[in-house]
Design an enzyme around this catalytic site. Structure first.
Site, PDB file in Angstrom:
ATOM      1  N   ILE A  12      54.876  44.278  42.463  1.00  0.00           N
ATOM      2  CA  ILE A  12      55.549  43.617  42.800  1.00  0.00           C
ATOM      3  C   ILE A  12      57.021  44.209  42.933  1.00  0.00           C
ATOM      4  CG2 ILE A  12      56.784  41.074  43.338  1.00  0.00           C
ATOM      5  CD1 ILE A  12      53.893  40.207  41.918  1.00  0.00           C
ATOM      6  N   THR A 125      55.161  32.745  37.027  1.00  0.00           N
ATOM      7  CA  THR A 125      53.871  32.575  37.928  1.00  0.00           C
ATOM      8  C   THR A 125      53.373  31.081  37.949  1.00  0.00           C
ATOM      9  OG1 THR A 125      51.513  32.729  37.628  1.00  0.00           O
ATOM     10  CG2 THR A 125      52.745  33.116  35.694  1.00  0.00           C
ATOM     11  N   ASP A 126      52.780  30.759  39.057  1.00  0.00           N
ATOM     12  CA  ASP A 126      52.184  29.416  38.862  1.00  0.00           C
ATOM     13  C   ASP A 126      51.089  29.048  37.884  1.00  0.00           C
ATOM     14  OD1 ASP A 126      50.054  30.725  40.119  1.00  0.00           O
ATOM     15  OD2 ASP A 126      50.019  29.510  41.696  1.00  0.00           O
ATOM     16  N   GLU A 127      50.615  30.100  37.384  1.00  0.00           N
ATOM     17  CA  GLU A 127      49.506  29.586  36.184  1.00  0.00           C
ATOM     18  C   GLU A 127      49.991  29.241  35.158  1.00  0.00           C
ATOM     19  OE1 GLU A 127      46.894  33.160  35.757  1.00  0.00           O
ATOM     20  OE2 GLU A 127      47.412  34.017  37.862  1.00  0.00           O
ATOM     21  N   TYR A 150      47.313  35.329  28.980  1.00  0.00           N
ATOM     22  CA  TYR A 150      48.566  35.858  30.180  1.00  0.00           C
ATOM     23  C   TYR A 150      49.513  34.483  30.477  1.00  0.00           C
ATOM     24  CZ  TYR A 150      50.444  36.595  34.849  1.00  0.00           C
ATOM     25  OH  TYR A 150      51.556  36.756  35.683  1.00  0.00           O
ATOM     26  N   LYS A 154      53.535  33.815  29.649  1.00  0.00           N
ATOM     27  CA  LYS A 154      54.474  33.578  30.873  1.00  0.00           C
ATOM     28  C   LYS A 154      55.237  32.206  30.583  1.00  0.00           C
ATOM     29  CE  LYS A 154      55.296  36.175  33.810  1.00  0.00           C
ATOM     30  NZ  LYS A 154      56.092  37.276  33.957  1.00  0.00           N
ATOM     31  N   ILE A 206      31.494  38.518  41.759  1.00  0.00           N
ATOM     32  CA  ILE A 206      32.279  37.078  41.845  1.00  0.00           C
ATOM     33  C   ILE A 206      31.933  36.481  40.451  1.00  0.00           C
ATOM     34  CG2 ILE A 206      32.062  34.952  43.346  1.00  0.00           C
ATOM     35  CD1 ILE A 206      32.690  37.260  44.922  1.00  0.00           C
TER      36      ILE A 206
HETATM   37  P1  NAD Z   1      51.895  44.869  37.532  1.00  0.00           P
HETATM   38  O1  NAD Z   1      51.412  44.805  36.222  1.00  0.00           O
HETATM   39  O2  NAD Z   1      51.596  45.481  38.983  1.00  0.00           O
HETATM   40  O3  NAD Z   1      53.405  45.748  36.915  1.00  0.00           O
HETATM   41  C1  NAD Z   1      54.079  45.602  35.720  1.00  0.00           C
HETATM   42  C2  NAD Z   1      55.089  46.608  35.655  1.00  0.00           C
HETATM   43  O4  NAD Z   1      55.634  46.500  34.726  1.00  0.00           O
HETATM   44  C3  NAD Z   1      54.497  47.833  35.357  1.00  0.00           C
HETATM   45  O5  NAD Z   1      55.312  48.895  36.191  1.00  0.00           O
HETATM   46  C4  NAD Z   1      54.538  48.432  34.070  1.00  0.00           C
HETATM   47  O6  NAD Z   1      54.656  49.838  33.666  1.00  0.00           O
HETATM   48  C5  NAD Z   1      55.676  47.625  33.534  1.00  0.00           C
HETATM   49  N1  NAD Z   1      55.841  47.233  32.286  1.00  0.00           N
HETATM   50  C6  NAD Z   1      54.666  46.579  31.436  1.00  0.00           C
HETATM   51  N2  NAD Z   1      55.082  46.610  30.149  1.00  0.00           N
HETATM   52  C7  NAD Z   1      56.389  46.983  30.236  1.00  0.00           C
HETATM   53  C8  NAD Z   1      57.433  47.135  29.075  1.00  0.00           C
HETATM   54  N3  NAD Z   1      57.056  46.573  27.745  1.00  0.00           N
HETATM   55  N4  NAD Z   1      58.686  47.639  29.298  1.00  0.00           N
HETATM   56  C9  NAD Z   1      58.951  47.941  30.657  1.00  0.00           C
HETATM   57  N5  NAD Z   1      58.101  47.846  31.555  1.00  0.00           N
HETATM   58  C10 NAD Z   1      56.877  47.521  31.560  1.00  0.00           C
HETATM   59  O7  NAD Z   1      52.561  43.456  37.655  1.00  0.00           O
HETATM   60  P2  NAD Z   1      53.058  42.613  39.204  1.00  0.00           P
HETATM   61  O8  NAD Z   1      51.758  42.198  39.663  1.00  0.00           O
HETATM   62  O9  NAD Z   1      53.861  43.392  39.966  1.00  0.00           O
HETATM   63  O10 NAD Z   1      53.776  41.405  38.667  1.00  0.00           O
HETATM   64  C11 NAD Z   1      55.126  41.504  38.292  1.00  0.00           C
HETATM   65  C12 NAD Z   1      55.663  40.302  37.802  1.00  0.00           C
HETATM   66  O11 NAD Z   1      55.316  39.176  38.663  1.00  0.00           O
HETATM   67  C13 NAD Z   1      55.028  39.827  36.555  1.00  0.00           C
HETATM   68  O12 NAD Z   1      56.118  39.348  35.597  1.00  0.00           O
HETATM   69  C14 NAD Z   1      53.969  38.847  36.719  1.00  0.00           C
HETATM   70  O13 NAD Z   1      53.679  38.008  35.550  1.00  0.00           O
HETATM   71  C15 NAD Z   1      54.586  38.226  37.873  1.00  0.00           C
HETATM   72  N6  NAD Z   1      53.672  37.529  38.831  1.00  0.00           N
HETATM   73  C16 NAD Z   1      52.649  38.140  39.503  1.00  0.00           C
HETATM   74  C17 NAD Z   1      51.857  37.700  40.332  1.00  0.00           C
HETATM   75  C18 NAD Z   1      50.814  38.503  40.885  1.00  0.00           C
HETATM   76  O14 NAD Z   1      49.896  37.944  41.718  1.00  0.00           O
HETATM   77  N7  NAD Z   1      50.695  39.452  40.575  1.00  0.00           N
HETATM   78  C19 NAD Z   1      52.159  36.370  40.656  1.00  0.00           C
HETATM   79  C20 NAD Z   1      53.001  35.615  40.320  1.00  0.00           C
HETATM   80  C21 NAD Z   1      54.008  36.301  39.137  1.00  0.00           C
HETATM   81  P1  TYD Z   2      43.095  37.565  39.868  1.00  0.00           P
HETATM   82  O1  TYD Z   2      43.181  38.407  40.862  1.00  0.00           O
HETATM   83  O2  TYD Z   2      42.678  38.363  38.480  1.00  0.00           O
HETATM   84  O3  TYD Z   2      44.138  36.673  39.518  1.00  0.00           O
HETATM   85  P2  TYD Z   2      44.418  35.272  38.708  1.00  0.00           P
HETATM   86  O4  TYD Z   2      43.082  35.130  38.063  1.00  0.00           O
HETATM   87  O5  TYD Z   2      45.532  35.461  38.009  1.00  0.00           O
HETATM   88  O6  TYD Z   2      44.366  34.173  39.884  1.00  0.00           O
HETATM   89  O7  TYD Z   2      41.818  36.453  40.178  1.00  0.00           O
HETATM   90  C1  TYD Z   2      41.745  35.639  41.402  1.00  0.00           C
HETATM   91  C2  TYD Z   2      40.475  34.987  41.380  1.00  0.00           C
HETATM   92  O8  TYD Z   2      39.567  35.551  41.480  1.00  0.00           O
HETATM   93  C3  TYD Z   2      40.287  34.290  40.095  1.00  0.00           C
HETATM   94  O9  TYD Z   2      39.746  32.969  40.284  1.00  0.00           O
HETATM   95  C4  TYD Z   2      39.333  35.187  39.241  1.00  0.00           C
HETATM   96  C5  TYD Z   2      38.602  35.665  40.433  1.00  0.00           C
HETATM   97  N1  TYD Z   2      37.819  37.236  40.369  1.00  0.00           N
HETATM   98  C6  TYD Z   2      36.646  37.363  40.577  1.00  0.00           C
HETATM   99  O10 TYD Z   2      35.655  36.226  40.906  1.00  0.00           O
HETATM  100  N2  TYD Z   2      35.930  38.695  40.437  1.00  0.00           N
HETATM  101  C7  TYD Z   2      36.806  39.454  39.942  1.00  0.00           C
HETATM  102  O11 TYD Z   2      36.392  40.690  39.669  1.00  0.00           O
HETATM  103  C8  TYD Z   2      38.423  39.355  39.538  1.00  0.00           C
HETATM  104  C9  TYD Z   2      39.095  40.382  39.326  1.00  0.00           C
HETATM  105  C10 TYD Z   2      38.765  38.046  39.982  1.00  0.00           C
END
Ligand code: NAD
Ligand code: TYD
Length: 337
Positions: A12, A125-127, A150, A154, A206
């Site tokens: 992101i 996150t909404d989690e 996780y 958060k 799954i």
């Molecule tokens: P990601 O895992 O793809 O990227 C995380 C980045 O943070 C990486 O580039 C990593 O190198 C860097 N990083 C990790 N530890 C670090 C540290 N100690 N110092 C500096 N950099 C560090 O994550 P993402 O999916 O892009 O998520 C970004 C943010 O958005 C996170 O805070 C996550 O909780 C939040 N978020 C993600 C989702 C999702 O669906 N992926 C949804 C809602 C919120």
């Molecule tokens: P994920 O992408 O890990 O996001 P989050 O758990 O943070 O919502 O998983 C999304 C949903 O998919 C979650 O209900 C777990 C499920 N899932 C599987 O069923 N198989 C998989 O291999 C993974 C990675 C996730």
């Protein structure tokens, strides 16, 4: 706007960097990233030569480094993406989640307070709301009931960040987004994992009955929401960001298989995730009303674009899936079959 982004080499964060520079929304953009397994400078190739852009490899837990950067660059805002972000990894090893998500956020907040930073946007996150029973949707006042290490890390960092507004008047805003998807997502999360396995004809694992519900948000819609909050949000406030497209996992995976042209029989039921949240659902009304933001990308179109991106970037996928990914995959899925 001069911006310091943390975690800008991740999924992101890199979309946000590309958006800010691509649309001339930043006059200066500094990206502080440790480059963990999830950080990938290839995600930033389109901006690496931009004179407004600077990359610094470093850890957000290093308060001295952060302080020096803030003093040198004098940003108008910090947008804090850096985190350990994957639930399954937090079950395999929660320690890094406490280090980066809790202590790292604390380190950033302390540095921001020391320089009286004008704006701090904490990306959450909404989690943090945990599993939500139908027919309810969580608004920003919903209780926090994080289930995984996780989401607990958060939730802890959200509260810490908000306390810096309440106590020290550091202008902190928190966004809580639903599940993101789109190009450049590390193939440990549901959608990119299923796309890359489907493209290679491998089994699609799954968890449990596959009827868990997630609300899907296209990554660029999320980045625009963050920008809207940065520009028009109010300090001390929390903003949910949802895609308004709640689907059971099984349905998402079937759509992927259909789009890739593979049979549904590739889906394989494996042991469920411990503490697995059944349903996420949030309201986005506050964000829409106060900033005018709206999700633009319909899910089917976003999914088609995402699949097309993974199809046309096999080298990116192959590099990301080599090395550490193999041992992660074996430890997470090996015992599940
Ligand atoms: P990601 O895992 O793809 O990227 C995380 C980045 O943070 C990486 O580039 C990593 O190198 C860097 N990083 C990790 N530890 C670090 C540290 N100690 N110092 C500096 N950099 C560090 O994550 P993402 O999916 O892009 O998520 C970004 C943010 O958005 C996170 O805070 C996550 O909780 C939040 N978020 C993600 C989702 C999702 O669906 N992926 C949804 C809602 C919120
Ligand atoms: P994920 O992408 O890990 O996001 P989050 O758990 O943070 O919502 O998983 C999304 C949903 O998919 C979650 O209900 C777990 C499920 N899932 C599987 O069923 N198989 C998989 O291999 C993974 C990675 C996730």
């Amino acid at each position: 706007m001069r911006v310091l982004v943390t975690g800008g080499a991740g999924f992101i964060g890199s979309a946000f960097v590309r958006l800010m520079l691509g649309e001339d929304r930043a006059t200066r953009l500094v990206n502080l990233d440790k480059l963990t397994y999830a950080g990938n400078l290839e995600n930033l190739t389109p901006v690496e030569a931009d004179p407004r852009y600077r990359f610094v490899q470093g850890d957000i837990c290093d308060t001295q480094l952060v302080l020096e950067l803030l003093r040198e660059e004098k940003p108008d805002a910090v947008v804090h993406f850096a985190a350990e972000s994957h639930v399954d990894r937090s079950i395999l090893g929660p320690g890094a989640f406490v280090e980066t998500n809790v202590k790292g956020t604390f380190s950033l907040l302390e540095a921001a307070r020391a320089v009286a930073l004008p704006r701090f946007l904490h990306v959450s996150t909404d989690e943090v709301y945990g599993s939500i029973e139908e027919p309810h949707d969580a608004d920003e006042n919903y209780p926090l009931r994080a289930s995984s290490p996780y989401s607990a890390s958060k939730a802890a960092s959200d509260l810490l960040a908000l306390s810096y507004w309440t106590t020290f008047k550091l202008p902190v805003m928190v966004t809580r987004a639903s599940n993101n998807y789109g190009p450049y997502q590390f193939p440990e999360k549901l959608i990119p994992l299923m796309i890359s396995n489907a493209l290679e004809g491998k089994p699609l694992p799954i968890y449990g009955d596959g009827m868990q519900v997630r609300d899907w948000l296209y990554v660029d819609d999320h980045c625009r929401a963050i920008l809207a909050v940065l520009e028009r949000g109010t300090p001390g406030e929390i903003y949910n960001v949802g895609g308004s497209r709640a689907l059971p996992n099984r349905e998402v995976v079937e759509k992927i298989l259909d789009a890739v042209g593979q049979p549904h029989s590739l889906m394989t039921t494996v042991a469920d995730r411990p503490g697995h949240d059944r349903r996420y659902a949030i309201t986005t009304e506050k964000l829409e009303r106060t900033t005018g933001w709206q999700a633009r990308m319909p899910f089917e179109e976003g999914l088609a674009q995402t699949i097309a991106w993974y199809r046309s970037n096999p080298e990116w996928v192959a590099r990301v899936r080599s090395g550490e990914y193999q041992s992660y995959y074996a430890s997470n899925y090996g015992k599940r079959a």
